[in-house]
Enzyme design. Structure first.
Site, PDB file in Angstrom:
ATOM      1  N   SER A  18      -2.586  -3.417   5.544  1.00 52.15           N
ATOM      2  CA  SER A  18      -2.416  -2.553   6.705  1.00 52.15           C
ATOM      3  C   SER A  18      -1.261  -3.087   7.532  1.00 52.15           C
ATOM      4  CB  SER A  18      -3.688  -2.560   7.559  1.00 52.15           C
ATOM      5  OG  SER A  18      -3.413  -2.038   8.849  1.00 52.15           O
ATOM      6  N   GLY A  68       0.844  -1.208   0.000  1.00 54.15           N
ATOM      7  CA  GLY A  68       0.000   0.000   0.000  1.00 54.15           C
ATOM      8  C   GLY A  68       0.872   1.248   0.000  1.00 54.15           C
ATOM      9  N   HIS A  69       1.809   1.297   0.964  1.00 54.50           N
ATOM     10  CA  HIS A  69       2.727   2.433   1.016  1.00 54.50           C
ATOM     11  C   HIS A  69       3.540   2.533  -0.280  1.00 54.50           C
ATOM     12  CE1 HIS A  69       2.491   1.241   5.424  1.00 54.50           C
ATOM     13  NE2 HIS A  69       2.104   2.512   5.466  1.00 54.50           N
ATOM     14  N   GLN A 129      -1.294  10.827  18.039  1.00 59.27           N
ATOM     15  CA  GLN A 129      -2.519  10.384  17.387  1.00 59.27           C
ATOM     16  C   GLN A 129      -3.010   9.038  17.937  1.00 59.27           C
ATOM     17  OE1 GLN A 129      -0.624  10.169  13.389  1.00 59.27           O
ATOM     18  NE2 GLN A 129      -1.812   8.310  13.133  1.00 59.27           N
TER      19      GLN A 129
HETATM   20  P1  AMP Z   1       0.189   4.553   7.759  1.00 54.93           P
HETATM   21  O1  AMP Z   1       1.639   4.195   7.744  1.00 54.93           O
HETATM   22  O2  AMP Z   1      -0.708   3.418   8.098  1.00 54.93           O
HETATM   23  O3  AMP Z   1      -0.093   5.810   8.548  1.00 54.93           O
HETATM   24  O4  AMP Z   1      -0.180   4.895   6.263  1.00 54.93           O
HETATM   25  C1  AMP Z   1       0.553   5.844   5.524  1.00 54.93           C
HETATM   26  C2  AMP Z   1      -0.194   6.149   4.256  1.00 54.93           C
HETATM   27  O5  AMP Z   1      -0.358   4.951   3.490  1.00 54.93           O
HETATM   28  C3  AMP Z   1      -1.601   6.705   4.516  1.00 54.93           C
HETATM   29  O6  AMP Z   1      -1.869   7.743   3.595  1.00 54.93           O
HETATM   30  C4  AMP Z   1      -2.474   5.506   4.269  1.00 54.93           C
HETATM   31  O7  AMP Z   1      -3.776   5.847   3.863  1.00 54.93           O
HETATM   32  C5  AMP Z   1      -1.712   4.815   3.160  1.00 54.93           C
HETATM   33  N1  AMP Z   1      -2.094   3.397   3.109  1.00 54.93           N
HETATM   34  C6  AMP Z   1      -2.070   2.501   4.133  1.00 54.93           C
HETATM   35  N2  AMP Z   1      -2.549   1.318   3.727  1.00 54.93           N
HETATM   36  C7  AMP Z   1      -2.895   1.464   2.419  1.00 54.93           C
HETATM   37  C8  AMP Z   1      -3.463   0.602   1.434  1.00 54.93           C
HETATM   38  N3  AMP Z   1      -3.787  -0.663   1.710  1.00 54.93           N
HETATM   39  N4  AMP Z   1      -3.690   1.115   0.206  1.00 54.93           N
HETATM   40  C9  AMP Z   1      -3.386   2.399  -0.095  1.00 54.93           C
HETATM   41  N5  AMP Z   1      -2.840   3.255   0.787  1.00 54.93           N
HETATM   42  C10 AMP Z   1      -2.607   2.803   2.026  1.00 54.93           C
END
Ligand code: AMP
Length: 280
Positions: free
Chosen positions: A194, A35-36, A60
């Site tokens: 995630s 995702g990242h 947060q």
């Molecule tokens: P995080 O590290 O969970 O705070 O996520 C960092 C960024 O990656 C945020 O903008 C999330 O929305 C994005 N993100 C996390 N998981 C996904 C995913 N499965 N698909 C697309 N973007 C994601």
């Protein structure tokens, strides 16, 4: 290149700006997955310099246990960033971001006197369950925008309420950055990627795709049917399954279009979120 100090990052980015290079920022909390990497690839394609921030933002989190257990994997994150052609990783300590921060691991306290708050967008969905969460997100993202001064910043639609809060903050406060939304990346069985998925047991992982299936059921046949479907699995505890307007995150009737159907549910000790946009 990993940079941990705000001053060093500013110096590095000043050079980019002097050369007229566009800067793209991908804010993350690390434990990077596909995702990242999709956000990073998009930034790589559109910007001359790509900065990935990796910061597990204490303000947060509203549950000390969640903060303590959040995966921290800087070494493998750095490797993935370098393979993805990232120019700079910004990985500050909590003390660097919050100089008044008392002790590492303390998620209470008063790390700042100034916060960014977008209260109406946090009225529903995750807001009531996670007091202070979106204030913490908006504040740290604003700090990152001030530190990096990116031309573009990339956010996942997976965190739809977060994306809505950031877009509104940027609009209301005239922040000179373009927010780029990126579609949710999923496993083959539908589970949204995630960092928290790592904490699911093998059995929990098998039932986790039910969340995404429930969103499809809600879109086709209503929220009640979707909740019934989830209640058939005792290991899933639904926190909310709501239909909201995709821009202001206020509840609307399920028949309206466009709508965002969003879910948060606990599977064992892990809280997962997901959403589905039903277009006009
Ligand atoms: P995080 O590290 O969970 O705070 O996520 C960092 C960024 O990656 C945020 O903008 C999330 O929305 C994005 N993100 C996390 N998981 C996904 C995913 N499965 N698909 C697309 N973007 C994601």
């Amino acid at each position: 290149m990993i940079i941990t100090s705000i001053e060093a990052l500013r110096r590095r980015l000043l050079l980019s700006r002097m050369r007229g290079r566009t800067i793209g920022l991908v804010p993350t909390m690390g434990a990077l997955h596909e995702g990242h990497l999709t956000l990073i690839a998009r930034a790589r394609a559109e910007c001359k310099d790509v900065v990935v921030s990796i910061f597990v933002n204490p303000i947060q989190f509203n549950q000390p246990e969640d903060f303590a257990h959040y995966p921290r994997t800087l070494e493998s994150d750095a490797r993935q960033c370098s393979e993805a052609g990232v120019d700079v990783i910004f990985a500050p300590s909590a003390e660097e971001m919050y100089p008044c921060y008392l002790a590492a691991g303390d998620i209470g306290g008063a790390p700042l006197a100034t916060f960014v708050d977008v209260p109406t967008l946090g009225d529903h969905l995750c807001g009531p369950q996670r007091p202070g969460h979106f204030r913490g997100v908006a504040t740290v993202v604003m700090k990152l925008f001030q530190i990096v001064q990116p031309d573009f910043a990339y956010f996942g639609e997976k965190d739809a309420q977060q994306l809505a809060v950031i877009r509104r903050m940027v609009r209301d406060l005239n922040v000179p950055v373009e927010i780029v939304p990126v579609p949710t990346v999923r496993e083959a069985d539908g589970l949204a990627l995630s960092s928290r998925n790592q904490r699911l047991t093998a059995e929990e992982r098998k039932i986790a795709p039910m969340l995404y299936r429930a969103l499809g059921i809600a879109a086709a046949g209503g929220v009640e049917k979707a909740v019934e479907f989830l209640q058939s699995e005792p290991r899933i505890r639904v926190e909310y399954l709501e239909v909201v307007d995709p821009v202001d995150m206020q509840p609307v009737s399920a028949e309206e279009r466009p709508v965002l159907i969003a879910i948060a549910a606990w599977i064992g000790k892990v809280r997962l979120i997901d959403n589905l946009l039903v277009p006009a």
